[in-house]
Design an enzyme around this catalytic site. Sequence first.
Site, mmCIF file in Angstrom:
data_model
loop_
_atom_site.group_PDB
_atom_site.id
_atom_site.type_symbol
_atom_site.label_atom_id
_atom_site.label_comp_id
_atom_site.label_asym_id
_atom_site.label_seq_id
_atom_site.Cartn_x
_atom_site.Cartn_y
_atom_site.Cartn_z
ATOM 1 N N CYS A 277 -1.431 -3.878 3.596
ATOM 2 C CA CYS A 277 -2.407 -4.948 3.433
ATOM 3 C C CYS A 277 -1.774 -6.274 3.849
ATOM 4 C CB CYS A 277 -2.838 -5.046 1.969
ATOM 5 S SG CYS A 277 -3.651 -3.560 1.385
ATOM 6 N N HIS B 46 3.997 14.311 5.634
ATOM 7 C CA HIS B 46 3.777 15.689 5.203
ATOM 8 C C HIS B 46 4.175 16.570 6.376
ATOM 9 C CE1 HIS B 46 2.184 18.857 2.701
ATOM 10 N NE2 HIS B 46 1.613 19.364 3.787
ATOM 11 N N SER C 169 0.838 -1.202 0.000
ATOM 12 C CA SER C 169 0.000 0.000 0.000
ATOM 13 C C SER C 169 0.872 1.250 0.000
ATOM 14 C CB SER C 169 -1.040 0.038 1.118
ATOM 15 O OG SER C 169 -1.957 1.092 0.846
#
Length: 134
Positions: A85, A70, A65
């Site tokens: 996953c 940020h 995934s």
Amino acid sequence: MTYSTFGRHVAADLWGVAFERINNCDYLQNRLVEAAEMCGATVLSIQGKQFAPQGVTVLLLLSESHLSIHTYPEKGFAALDCYTCGDTVDPEIAIRYLLSVLQPETFHLKKMIRGMGEIRVELPHCLVAAVDEW
């Protein structure tokens, strides 16, 4: 072959992180790759952006995934996100490593168990203990 929709998603808000640690795109890309490798994830691609006058976004596309950060260096803030996953790659390992290298003054974590019906939210217990070790 049988596929599972099971996944673990760890989100972390870090506060009080040193400006120079979270305002360097190359540094953060390298740390995220290390974190992905430590948890056994397969990195497919890396996108990074250094903003002006400050701030960074890095996204690792994983076979399992994604892993991202940020930052708002002027606020000492970084938002981490890791979703994997299956049950063979543990996103807590990646987040724990990133906490150890970014060394925030404080942080808030949530772990979501996804793909099993209703999303279950947990506190990742092993992360709290790991940060006490730094």
